[in-house]
Enzyme design. Structure first.
Site, PDB file in Angstrom:
ATOM      1  N   HIS A   1       0.827  -1.220   0.000  1.00 37.63           N
ATOM      2  CA  HIS A   1       0.000   0.000   0.000  1.00 37.63           C
ATOM      3  C   HIS A   1       0.863   1.273   0.000  1.00 37.63           C
ATOM      4  CE1 HIS A   1      -3.923  -2.042   0.844  1.00 37.63           C
ATOM      5  NE2 HIS A   1      -3.132  -2.931   1.392  1.00 37.63           N
TER       6      HIS A   1
ATOM      7  N   ASN B   1     -10.318  -2.740   2.441  1.00 37.65           N
ATOM      8  CA  ASN B   1      -9.998  -2.776   1.008  1.00 37.65           C
ATOM      9  C   ASN B   1     -11.258  -2.538   0.197  1.00 37.65           C
ATOM     10  OD1 ASN B   1      -7.248  -3.291   1.199  1.00 37.65           O
ATOM     11  ND2 ASN B   1      -7.451  -5.502   0.950  1.00 37.65           N
TER      12      ASN B   1
ATOM     13  N   TYR C   1       0.638  -4.256  11.962  1.00 38.48           N
ATOM     14  CA  TYR C   1       0.499  -2.814  11.692  1.00 38.48           C
ATOM     15  C   TYR C   1       1.280  -1.971  12.686  1.00 38.48           C
ATOM     16  CZ  TYR C   1      -2.822  -3.911   8.054  1.00 38.48           C
ATOM     17  OH  TYR C   1      -3.384  -4.392   6.906  1.00 38.48           O
TER      18      TYR C   1
HETATM   19 FE1  HDE Z   1      -2.642  -4.800   5.299  1.00 40.41          FE
HETATM   20  N1  HDE Z   1      -0.841  -4.040   5.789  1.00 40.41           N
HETATM   21  N2  HDE Z   1      -2.031  -6.642   5.835  1.00 40.41           N
HETATM   22  N3  HDE Z   1      -4.408  -5.631   4.674  1.00 40.41           N
HETATM   23  N4  HDE Z   1      -3.281  -3.010   4.729  1.00 40.41           N
HETATM   24  C1  HDE Z   1      -0.465  -2.759   5.663  1.00 40.41           C
HETATM   25  O1  HDE Z   1       0.650  -1.501   7.297  1.00 40.41           O
HETATM   26  C2  HDE Z   1      -0.937  -6.902   6.574  1.00 40.41           C
HETATM   27  C3  HDE Z   1      -4.776  -6.925   4.754  1.00 40.41           C
HETATM   28  C4  HDE Z   1      -4.542  -2.670   4.324  1.00 40.41           C
HETATM   29  O2  HDE Z   1      -3.254   3.521   4.009  1.00 40.41           O
HETATM   30  C5  HDE Z   1       0.861  -2.473   6.297  1.00 40.41           C
HETATM   31  O3  HDE Z   1       0.930   0.706   7.623  1.00 40.41           O
HETATM   32  C6  HDE Z   1      -0.881  -8.291   6.915  1.00 40.41           C
HETATM   33  C7  HDE Z   1      -6.185  -7.081   4.573  1.00 40.41           C
HETATM   34  C8  HDE Z   1      -4.589  -1.272   3.989  1.00 40.41           C
HETATM   35  O4  HDE Z   1      -1.639   3.350   5.468  1.00 40.41           O
HETATM   36  C9  HDE Z   1       1.218  -3.810   6.946  1.00 40.41           C
HETATM   37  C10 HDE Z   1      -1.983  -8.860   6.322  1.00 40.41           C
HETATM   38  C11 HDE Z   1      -6.657  -5.822   4.360  1.00 40.41           C
HETATM   39  C12 HDE Z   1      -3.303  -0.790   4.223  1.00 40.41           C
HETATM   40  C13 HDE Z   1       0.080  -4.690   6.533  1.00 40.41           C
HETATM   41  C14 HDE Z   1      -2.700  -7.812   5.666  1.00 40.41           C
HETATM   42  C15 HDE Z   1      -5.540  -4.927   4.427  1.00 40.41           C
HETATM   43  C16 HDE Z   1      -2.521  -1.892   4.697  1.00 40.41           C
HETATM   44  C17 HDE Z   1       1.862  -1.845   5.385  1.00 40.41           C
HETATM   45  C18 HDE Z   1      -2.404 -10.317   6.334  1.00 40.41           C
HETATM   46  C19 HDE Z   1      -8.098  -5.401   4.072  1.00 40.41           C
HETATM   47  C20 HDE Z   1      -2.809   0.615   3.988  1.00 40.41           C
HETATM   48  C21 HDE Z   1       1.914  -0.386   5.772  1.00 40.41           C
HETATM   49  C22 HDE Z   1      -2.656 -10.802   7.616  1.00 40.41           C
HETATM   50  C23 HDE Z   1      -9.005  -5.676   5.151  1.00 40.41           C
HETATM   51  C24 HDE Z   1      -3.030   1.498   5.181  1.00 40.41           C
HETATM   52  C25 HDE Z   1       1.120  -0.286   6.962  1.00 40.41           C
HETATM   53  C26 HDE Z   1      -2.606   2.912   4.865  1.00 40.41           C
HETATM   54  C27 HDE Z   1      -1.184  -1.791   5.082  1.00 40.41           C
HETATM   55  C28 HDE Z   1       0.013  -5.974   6.917  1.00 40.41           C
HETATM   56  C29 HDE Z   1      -3.877  -8.049   4.914  1.00 40.41           C
HETATM   57  C30 HDE Z   1      -5.698  -3.509   4.216  1.00 40.41           C
HETATM   58  C31 HDE Z   1       2.587  -4.362   6.599  1.00 40.41           C
HETATM   59  C32 HDE Z   1       0.183  -8.968   7.726  1.00 40.41           C
HETATM   60  C33 HDE Z   1      -6.979  -8.384   4.628  1.00 40.41           C
HETATM   61  C34 HDE Z   1      -5.782  -0.495   3.474  1.00 40.41           C
HETATM   62  O5  HDE Z   1       1.257  -3.722   8.333  1.00 40.41           O
END
Ligand code: HDE
Length: 697
Positions: free
Chosen positions: A83, A156, A370
């Site tokens: 992202h 999402n 996160y």
């Molecule tokens: Fe994320 N995801 N994600 N994700 N995600 C990040 O956190 C992660 C997942 C989502 O505008 C990271 O600050 C794991 C689902 C958004 O700043 C990180 C898993 C959904 C954003 C991370 C998922 C999301 C992130 C990278 C699997 C929808 C952007 C930068 C377990 C429900 C937030 C950050 C923004 C960002 C990890 C799966 C949505 C690395 C481990 C499912 C919208 O922490």
């Protein structure tokens, strides 16, 4: 509204004079704002570093130059590991239905209550500088600054996810990101590594169908839905829990672009989505979404065909209605992109009383990831003190201290609790956050529940819920992506999964990929439920808004154009609440038949029709029929199924494109105000999808 930028010729002039040695000094007039170092020392010369003689070696003691370059060298922070490409805006959430009977969550306590929010939209795979319109999932992250603490709903634009367990996430992301040796392709899933991983991960098949659909090429942030994905809990003050799934519904309605448009749009305007949001807020359009919730209890969960804790599954709206409980309005752009959009730190663990987690294994893993990632990205534990991350609706008081960039240590000697000094904050068992008392039993095992084993039924449900046009888009997306895979075995493996989803789709894919024999179905942990019913709410085209409001009409003109007709069109566009952009051969303007110079917004070469929702062509003396850019403009609008308005003077251009206004319902003759408003009326249905029937893949 944005401030009017200062015109270059109003900049404070520097006064130049000569020093004793004849050297030129420049300085600002008295009263002008002074340029200083970070220590507050006024800088005398920001154009020349301190040298021993002119020219001569630069002196190390030039603290002003060293500080300036030192700071510049450290401007970048690590981009988000996923992202990275994102765009944010401020706004307000307004509760439209009090939810006190199911949750004590602060934003929902009373009708009309307003809560400040910050929203960041994003793509997932591309790096920070990648274009806005790759085929990719979009992030839809909302920070609610509530009066009981910050709540982040980090969602999402697709209601399900690729994997069922957080430990698989690094592999998924490694697979989709550029390969480690060649460092390409950027911001794309159309490559072997992605499809190799995906085809070895059957649980991804539902999400893959969404990913291959038009959902991943949205027209704008303002025309996409958002989803919390996981099942969460709403909890009342007396500890009663109700399961909840969150939905954001765009007031503009759902809309996507075609793949060819996306590809061309990335070249013409790689910032298309961020520009669109910025412009919409600047115009005062205040993009709006309704917040919907699906509420259900344990009984519903026990009887539902899939496990509600499985993030690769959704609950069809037909089975559990989405109830609207509030609206989100974005009405303020950021003052500074870095300070706000880049430094905003969303954490799924940021919940408030009334919102709680479930045992969804993906959500549990996210709660670790996160917080951890913010430490890396923002460089220390004090990122919560940055204005964009700090709570706005309630006080913050605790004994956390020190660390990098600390700005808020407590005064006095007391930095622990309990203390006998009678100072400092104490916990409060009633007002404080109390976790829902979910019973926990079981052996410590690494085991996926059997109830997560059906990987194909909802993939099928999604596919059969689409219109024929949308199904065709899914097929061509699959063919495009798999054709970019060099390894034939990967293509065949994917088709073997499609056999479990829909045999006709699998056969068509074989045909277009040149695979001679339909492969055997991929081994399935559970057979596909073939009697699963379609869910119309899953289709963009079926859920279209029937409105052209907020859309952009691009009109192409040339010198000698009919000014009265352009005025009529402009009026019809304004009446619809849409935006008119005027494209002409020269950015300096175009002269109408009466000789008046009309301003234009874009030059033909820089404004292909992919940037507009519908087009009109009102040429003048230059009929544009020999302009390649004009021919592309019309041709693309046609094949992208857009509504087209043409004045009689556009006949030669139509001819040059092999088109005629007689054989297409989407091409309108523009003659006067009535025909202009007829065109705008037709534009409400957004696209002339029937036109697709005449195109072959
Ligand atoms: Fe994320 N995801 N994600 N994700 N995600 C990040 O956190 C992660 C997942 C989502 O505008 C990271 O600050 C794991 C689902 C958004 O700043 C990180 C898993 C959904 C954003 C991370 C998922 C999301 C992130 C990278 C699997 C929808 C952007 C930068 C377990 C429900 C937030 C950050 C923004 C960002 C990890 C799966 C949505 C690395 C481990 C499912 C919208 O922490």
């Amino acid at each position: 509204m944005a401030d009017t930028p200062r015109q270059p010729d109003t900049l404070d002039p520097l006064i130049s004079d000569r020093g004793e040695g004849g050297e030129v000094h420049q300085h600002a007039a008295d009263g002008a704002e002074r340029l200083t170092t970070a220590q507050g020392v006024v800088i005398s010369d920001n154009q020349n570093s301190l040298r021993a003689g002119a020219p001569g070696p630069t002196l190390l003691e030039d603290f002003a130059m060293r500080e300036k370059i030192f700071h510049f060298d450290h401007e970048r922070i690590p981009e988000r590991v996923v992202h990275a490409r994102g765009y944010g805006a401020h706004g307000t959430f307004t509760c439209t239905r009090a939810m006190g009977d199911v949750t004590q969550a602060a934003p929902f306590t009373e009708e009309g209550k307003q809560t400040e929010v910050f929203v960041r939209f994003s793509t997932v795979a591309g790096s920070k500088g990648s274009p806005d319109l790759p085929r990719d999932v979009r992030g839809f992250a909302v920070k609610f600054y509530t009066d009981r603490g910050n709540w982040d709903l980090v969602g999402n634009n697709i209601p399900v996810f690729f994997i069922q367990d957080a430990t698989k996430f690094p592999d998924l992301v490694h697979a989709v990101k550029p390969a480690p040796d060649r460092a390409f392709p950027q911001a794309q899933s159309a490559h072997d590594n992605f499809w190799d991983y995906i085809t070895l991960t059957p649980e991804a098949m539902h999400m893959v169908m969404w990913q291959m659909s038009d959902r991943t090429i949205p027209r704008s942030f303002t025309t996409m839905e958002g989803f919390g994905v996981h099942t969460f809990r709403f909890v009342t003050a007396d500890g009663k829990s109700t399961f909840v799934k969150f939905h954001w519904k765009p007031r503009m309605g759902l809309q996507s672009v075609l793949w060819d448009e996306a590809v061309k749009s990335n070249g013409a305007d790689p910032d298309r989505h961020r520009r669109d949001l910025w412009d919409a807020i600047d115009r005062g359009d205040s993009p709006t979404w309704d917040l919907g919730v699906q509420l259900f209890d344990q009984d519903f969960a026990d009887n539902f065909a899939f496990d509600v804790l499985d993030p690769t599954k959704l609950i069809p709206e037909e089975d559990c209605p989405v109830e609207l409980i509030g609206t989100l309005q974005l009405d303020r752009a950021v003052d500074n992109f870095f300070a706000e959009t880049e430094q905003v730190a969303f954490c799924t663990g940021n919940v408030i009383p009334g919102i709680d987690f479930t045992d969804d294994p993906l959500l549990q893993g996210r709660n670790f990831s996160y917080l951890d990632t913010q430490l890396k990205r923002l460089g220390g534990p004090n990122f919560t003190k940055l204005p964009i991350n700090a709570p706005k609706g309630c006080p913050v008081s605790n004994y956390q201290q020190d660390g990098h960039m600390q700005t808020a240590n407590r005064k006095g000697r007391v930095n622990y609790e309990p203390n006998g000094w009678g100072e400092g904050p104490r916990e409060h068992p009633l007002e404080g956050y109390v976790s829902y008392k979910a019973p926990v039993t079981g052996d410590k095992v690494r085991l996926r529940p059997e109830s997560f084993a059906d990987h194909y039924s909802q993939a099928r449900q999604f596919y059969i819920s689409q219109t024929p046009s949308e199904q065709e888009h899914i097929l061509s997306a699959l063919v495009f992506e798999l054709s970019k895979c060099v390894e034939p075995a990967v293509r065949v493996r994917m088709v073997s999964h499609l056999v479990n989803i829909d045999k006709d789709l699998a056969r068509d894919a074989c045909d277009r990929l040149g695979i001679a024999d339909l492969p055997a179905p991929a081994p399935a942990a559970q057979p596909t439920q073939t009697d699963i019913e379609a869910s119309p709410a899953l289709s963009i085209q079926k859920m279209g808004e029937d409105s052209f409001q907020g859309r952009i009409m691009g009109v192409m003109i040339s010198d000698g154009f009919d000014g009265t007709l352009l005025k009529a069109l402009e009026q019809a566009v304004t009446d619809t609440g849409a935006v008119l952009r005027v494209v002409a051969p020269r950015i300096g303007g175009a002269t109408c038949s009466k000789g008046d110079l009309h301003p234009v917004t874009d030059q033909i070469g820089g404004a292909p029709s992919v940037l507009f929702d519908a087009v009109a062509i009102i040429p003048g003396d230059d009929n544009l029929a020999s302009s390649p850019a004009a021919i592309d403009f019309l041709n693309d609008a046609y094949v992208h199924c857009k509504f087209i308005g043409v004045s009689a003077a556009a006949d030669d251009l139509l001819d040059a494109c092999g088109l005629s206004r007689d054989d297409d319902d989407g091409i309108f003759a523009l003659t006067d105000a009535v025909s202009a408003s007829d065109l705008l009326d037709a534009c409400r249905s957004l696209r002339v999808w029937d036109r697709e029937d005449q195109f072959t893949a």
